[in-house]
Write a protein that holds these residues in place. Sequence first.
Motif, PDB file in Angstrom:
ATOM      1  N   ILE A   1       0.832  -1.203   0.000  1.00  0.00           N
ATOM      2  CA  ILE A   1       0.000   0.000   0.000  1.00  0.00           C
ATOM      3  C   ILE A   1       0.868   1.256   0.000  1.00  0.00           C
ATOM      4  CG2 ILE A   1      -1.744   1.295   1.290  1.00  0.00           C
ATOM      5  CD1 ILE A   1      -2.644  -1.485   2.439  1.00  0.00           C
ATOM      6  N   SER A   2       1.944   1.228   0.769  1.00  0.00           N
ATOM      7  CA  SER A   2       2.815   2.413   0.836  1.00  0.00           C
ATOM      8  C   SER A   2       3.477   2.686  -0.510  1.00  0.00           C
ATOM      9  CB  SER A   2       3.878   2.231   1.925  1.00  0.00           C
ATOM     10  OG  SER A   2       4.858   1.282   1.551  1.00  0.00           O
ATOM     11  N   TYR A   3       3.868   1.640  -1.223  1.00  0.00           N
ATOM     12  CA  TYR A   3       4.505   1.819  -2.531  1.00  0.00           C
ATOM     13  C   TYR A   3       3.493   2.335  -3.558  1.00  0.00           C
ATOM     14  CZ  TYR A   3       7.947  -1.356  -0.384  1.00  0.00           C
ATOM     15  OH  TYR A   3       8.849  -1.956   0.454  1.00  0.00           O
ATOM     16  N   ARG A   4       2.294   1.791  -3.513  1.00  0.00           N
ATOM     17  CA  ARG A   4       1.285   2.207  -4.492  1.00  0.00           C
ATOM     18  C   ARG A   4       0.807   3.634  -4.237  1.00  0.00           C
ATOM     19  NH1 ARG A   4      -2.443  -3.301  -5.091  1.00  0.00           N
ATOM     20  NH2 ARG A   4      -0.907  -4.494  -6.305  1.00  0.00           N
ATOM     21  N   LEU A   5       0.578   3.980  -2.988  1.00  0.00           N
ATOM     22  CA  LEU A   5       0.162   5.350  -2.688  1.00  0.00           C
ATOM     23  C   LEU A   5       1.267   6.341  -3.024  1.00  0.00           C
ATOM     24  CD1 LEU A   5      -1.686   4.907   0.727  1.00  0.00           C
ATOM     25  CD2 LEU A   5      -2.718   5.550  -1.452  1.00  0.00           C
ATOM     26  N   GLY A   6       2.512   5.903  -2.858  1.00  0.00           N
ATOM     27  CA  GLY A   6       3.644   6.780  -3.140  1.00  0.00           C
ATOM     28  C   GLY A   6       4.222   7.449  -1.914  1.00  0.00           C
TER      29      GLY A   6
ATOM     30  N   ALA B   1      -0.175   4.970  -7.837  1.00  0.00           N
ATOM     31  CA  ALA B   1      -0.382   3.836  -8.736  1.00  0.00           C
ATOM     32  C   ALA B   1      -1.632   4.025  -9.588  1.00  0.00           C
ATOM     33  CB  ALA B   1      -0.485   2.539  -7.931  1.00  0.00           C
ATOM     34  N   HIS B   2      -2.693   4.540  -8.979  1.00  0.00           N
ATOM     35  CA  HIS B   2      -3.939   4.770  -9.721  1.00  0.00           C
ATOM     36  C   HIS B   2      -3.717   5.816 -10.811  1.00  0.00           C
ATOM     37  CE1 HIS B   2      -8.218   4.864 -10.459  1.00  0.00           C
ATOM     38  NE2 HIS B   2      -8.255   6.171 -10.257  1.00  0.00           N
ATOM     39  N   LYS B   3      -2.960   6.841 -10.486  1.00  0.00           N
ATOM     40  CA  LYS B   3      -2.672   7.892 -11.467  1.00  0.00           C
ATOM     41  C   LYS B   3      -1.870   7.343 -12.641  1.00  0.00           C
ATOM     42  CE  LYS B   3      -0.603  12.501 -11.862  1.00  0.00           C
ATOM     43  NZ  LYS B   3       0.087  13.600 -11.124  1.00  0.00           N
ATOM     44  N   LEU B   4      -0.925   6.448 -12.338  1.00  0.00           N
ATOM     45  CA  LEU B   4      -0.073   5.879 -13.385  1.00  0.00           C
ATOM     46  C   LEU B   4      -0.730   4.701 -14.100  1.00  0.00           C
ATOM     47  CD1 LEU B   4       3.383   5.829 -11.534  1.00  0.00           C
ATOM     48  CD2 LEU B   4       2.611   7.471 -13.270  1.00  0.00           C
ATOM     49  N   GLY B   5      -1.764   4.124 -13.481  1.00  0.00           N
ATOM     50  CA  GLY B   5      -2.357   2.912 -14.036  1.00  0.00           C
ATOM     51  C   GLY B   5      -1.416   1.730 -13.943  1.00  0.00           C
ATOM     52  N   ARG B   6      -0.644   1.718 -12.881  1.00  0.00           N
ATOM     53  CA  ARG B   6       0.409   0.708 -12.716  1.00  0.00           C
ATOM     54  C   ARG B   6       0.432   0.294 -11.245  1.00  0.00           C
ATOM     55  NH1 ARG B   6       6.712   1.999 -14.330  1.00  0.00           N
ATOM     56  NH2 ARG B   6       7.534  -0.127 -14.102  1.00  0.00           N
ATOM     57  N   TYR B   7       0.223  -0.987 -10.965  1.00  0.00           N
ATOM     58  CA  TYR B   7       0.003  -1.438  -9.589  1.00  0.00           C
ATOM     59  C   TYR B   7       1.036  -2.490  -9.185  1.00  0.00           C
ATOM     60  CZ  TYR B   7      -4.341   0.923 -10.626  1.00  0.00           C
ATOM     61  OH  TYR B   7      -5.263   1.868 -10.996  1.00  0.00           O
ATOM     62  N   PRO B   8       2.195  -2.037  -8.736  1.00  0.00           N
ATOM     63  CA  PRO B   8       3.247  -2.989  -8.378  1.00  0.00           C
ATOM     64  C   PRO B   8       2.898  -3.764  -7.118  1.00  0.00           C
ATOM     65  CG  PRO B   8       3.856  -0.799  -7.654  1.00  0.00           C
ATOM     66  CD  PRO B   8       2.592  -0.640  -8.464  1.00  0.00           C
ATOM     67  N   PRO B   9       3.476  -4.941  -6.949  1.00  0.00           N
ATOM     68  CA  PRO B   9       3.295  -5.698  -5.709  1.00  0.00           C
ATOM     69  C   PRO B   9       4.235  -5.165  -4.631  1.00  0.00           C
ATOM     70  CG  PRO B   9       4.760  -6.893  -7.148  1.00  0.00           C
ATOM     71  CD  PRO B   9       4.340  -5.653  -7.909  1.00  0.00           C
ATOM     72  N   GLU B  10       4.180  -5.769  -3.463  1.00  0.00           N
ATOM     73  CA  GLU B  10       5.177  -5.494  -2.432  1.00  0.00           C
ATOM     74  C   GLU B  10       6.528  -6.052  -2.872  1.00  0.00           C
ATOM     75  OE1 GLU B  10       3.145  -9.416  -1.579  1.00  0.00           O
ATOM     76  OE2 GLU B  10       2.523  -7.390  -2.151  1.00  0.00           O
ATOM     77  N   HIS B  11       7.594  -5.653  -2.202  1.00  0.00           N
ATOM     78  CA  HIS B  11       8.892  -6.244  -2.532  1.00  0.00           C
ATOM     79  C   HIS B  11       8.882  -7.718  -2.121  1.00  0.00           C
ATOM     80  CE1 HIS B  11       9.544  -5.127   1.750  1.00  0.00           C
ATOM     81  NE2 HIS B  11      10.398  -6.130   1.762  1.00  0.00           N
ATOM     82  N   LEU B  12       9.690  -8.503  -2.788  1.00  0.00           N
ATOM     83  CA  LEU B  12       9.673  -9.953  -2.595  1.00  0.00           C
ATOM     84  C   LEU B  12      10.749 -10.387  -1.607  1.00  0.00           C
ATOM     85  CD1 LEU B  12       8.345 -12.594  -3.612  1.00  0.00           C
ATOM     86  CD2 LEU B  12      10.159 -12.713  -5.344  1.00  0.00           C
TER      87      LEU B  12
ATOM     88  N   THR C   1      -5.532  -5.148  -3.036  1.00  0.00           N
ATOM     89  CA  THR C   1      -5.017  -6.511  -3.077  1.00  0.00           C
ATOM     90  C   THR C   1      -3.833  -6.624  -4.040  1.00  0.00           C
ATOM     91  OG1 THR C   1      -6.676  -7.016  -4.760  1.00  0.00           O
ATOM     92  CG2 THR C   1      -7.230  -7.543  -2.481  1.00  0.00           C
ATOM     93  N   ARG C   2      -3.070  -7.678  -3.852  1.00  0.00           N
ATOM     94  CA  ARG C   2      -1.883  -7.857  -4.694  1.00  0.00           C
ATOM     95  C   ARG C   2      -2.268  -7.996  -6.166  1.00  0.00           C
ATOM     96  NH1 ARG C   2       2.272 -11.192  -6.645  1.00  0.00           N
ATOM     97  NH2 ARG C   2       4.322 -10.609  -5.833  1.00  0.00           N
ATOM     98  N   GLU C   3      -3.268  -8.796  -6.416  1.00  0.00           N
ATOM     99  CA  GLU C   3      -3.773  -8.989  -7.778  1.00  0.00           C
ATOM    100  C   GLU C   3      -5.125  -8.285  -7.911  1.00  0.00           C
ATOM    101  OE1 GLU C   3      -1.864 -10.509  -9.870  1.00  0.00           O
ATOM    102  OE2 GLU C   3      -0.431 -11.402  -8.450  1.00  0.00           O
ATOM    103  N   ARG C   4      -5.338  -7.607  -8.987  1.00  0.00           N
ATOM    104  CA  ARG C   4      -6.617  -6.970  -9.301  1.00  0.00           C
ATOM    105  C   ARG C   4      -7.146  -6.097  -8.165  1.00  0.00           C
ATOM    106  NH1 ARG C   4      -6.640 -12.069 -11.078  1.00  0.00           N
ATOM    107  NH2 ARG C   4      -7.743 -12.827  -9.243  1.00  0.00           N
ATOM    108  N   PRO C   5      -6.454  -5.022  -7.818  1.00  0.00           N
ATOM    109  CA  PRO C   5      -6.947  -4.113  -6.775  1.00  0.00           C
ATOM    110  C   PRO C   5      -8.297  -3.513  -7.151  1.00  0.00           C
ATOM    111  CG  PRO C   5      -5.135  -3.116  -8.006  1.00  0.00           C
ATOM    112  CD  PRO C   5      -5.181  -4.560  -8.407  1.00  0.00           C
ATOM    113  N   ASN C   6      -9.133  -3.336  -6.151  1.00  0.00           N
ATOM    114  CA  ASN C   6     -10.497  -2.847  -6.356  1.00  0.00           C
ATOM    115  C   ASN C   6     -10.528  -1.321  -6.228  1.00  0.00           C
ATOM    116  OD1 ASN C   6     -13.239  -2.533  -6.566  1.00  0.00           O
ATOM    117  ND2 ASN C   6     -13.737  -3.599  -4.659  1.00  0.00           N
ATOM    118  N   CYS C   7      -9.980  -0.650  -7.214  1.00  0.00           N
ATOM    119  CA  CYS C   7      -9.837   0.804  -7.150  1.00  0.00           C
ATOM    120  C   CYS C   7     -11.188   1.522  -7.121  1.00  0.00           C
ATOM    121  CB  CYS C   7      -9.010   1.308  -8.330  1.00  0.00           C
ATOM    122  SG  CYS C   7      -7.318   0.668  -8.345  1.00  0.00           S
ATOM    123  N   GLY C   8     -12.205   0.904  -7.697  1.00  0.00           N
ATOM    124  CA  GLY C   8     -13.522   1.531  -7.710  1.00  0.00           C
ATOM    125  C   GLY C   8     -14.094   1.736  -6.326  1.00  0.00           C
ATOM    126  N   GLN C   9     -13.660   0.926  -5.361  1.00  0.00           N
ATOM    127  CA  GLN C   9     -14.140   1.035  -3.984  1.00  0.00           C
ATOM    128  C   GLN C   9     -13.119   1.695  -3.059  1.00  0.00           C
ATOM    129  OE1 GLN C   9     -17.289   0.099  -3.056  1.00  0.00           O
ATOM    130  NE2 GLN C   9     -17.588  -0.243  -5.256  1.00  0.00           N
TER     131      GLN C   9
END
Length: 298
Positions: A200-205, A280-291, A263-271
Amino acid sequence: MIAIDVDKAEEVASRLRELRIERDRYENPRLYPPVGDPREDQLAFFTAMVAVDHRTSTPWESFEGYIGGEFYHGADVLYRLGRLAYDEGLFKAERLANLTPREALKLFSVGGKTVWDFYTRLYLLRDLGKKALAQGGFEGLVSVDTIKELKERLAKVRAYEDPVAKKTLLLAKFLDGRRLADFKDVNEADVPVDNHLSRISYRLGIVEVDYDFLESGVETNREEDIRLRETVKTAWRIVAKFADLHPFALDDFLWNFGRTICTRERPNCGQCPLREVCKAHKLGRYPPEHLHLATWYY
């Protein structure tokens, strides 16, 4: 490069303030013991369950199944099985210290599937039982006045040796929420960082990490993992202060948010109530957490 974007943290905090986030009290009878049970028994349950509360699924297989006709997934499987084992008296220091593989299957097996690191978790519970016995029980091990002292007490317990203190902070959150502790040093409270909070922290920025690296599937080593999670923990501490939220309340929200929305796969951005401030929403790119797979830290 890893960095914290303080301006983004303030943006996120502003949105979180609008959500009226409240603490969970961890009283779900399917997952946790009755609040009126003896203090020693409750302390034993939470300390033991958190000791083995780390990744339950792998990229190859999910830890999930039906228990008593109800479907559970991931950590919920663990706590449901733990709740049933609690009724059988499994969470006694002496019994944990001498736990057998056959007994441990009650905690770590569902629908014919056994958790991926079964013997590691068995070892962690045995070690915890021995350390609790040495202190006269779980009351002697974890009954303290400060989070700092809790960290010091648990530092020699193998399950709790993570330098980022994920499990120690999770235990502190449970004990505080259940009113089994009244910690005097609220400034020591932080979110217990797991995969959800990192992602979440990576996606939010709020934490700036190279998305190409996150999407590459390259696994981080131990030192890189610790550095990333420490940065994530600090970033969420900043968000909590801006939002005037207790870090434990913030963690309650984020953990559920990561399981149901981001979620890691298919985040529910509409909700998602945070999508307007989400990188991530702005870029249309949803990376996972680091592995970082082979760990019992989180």
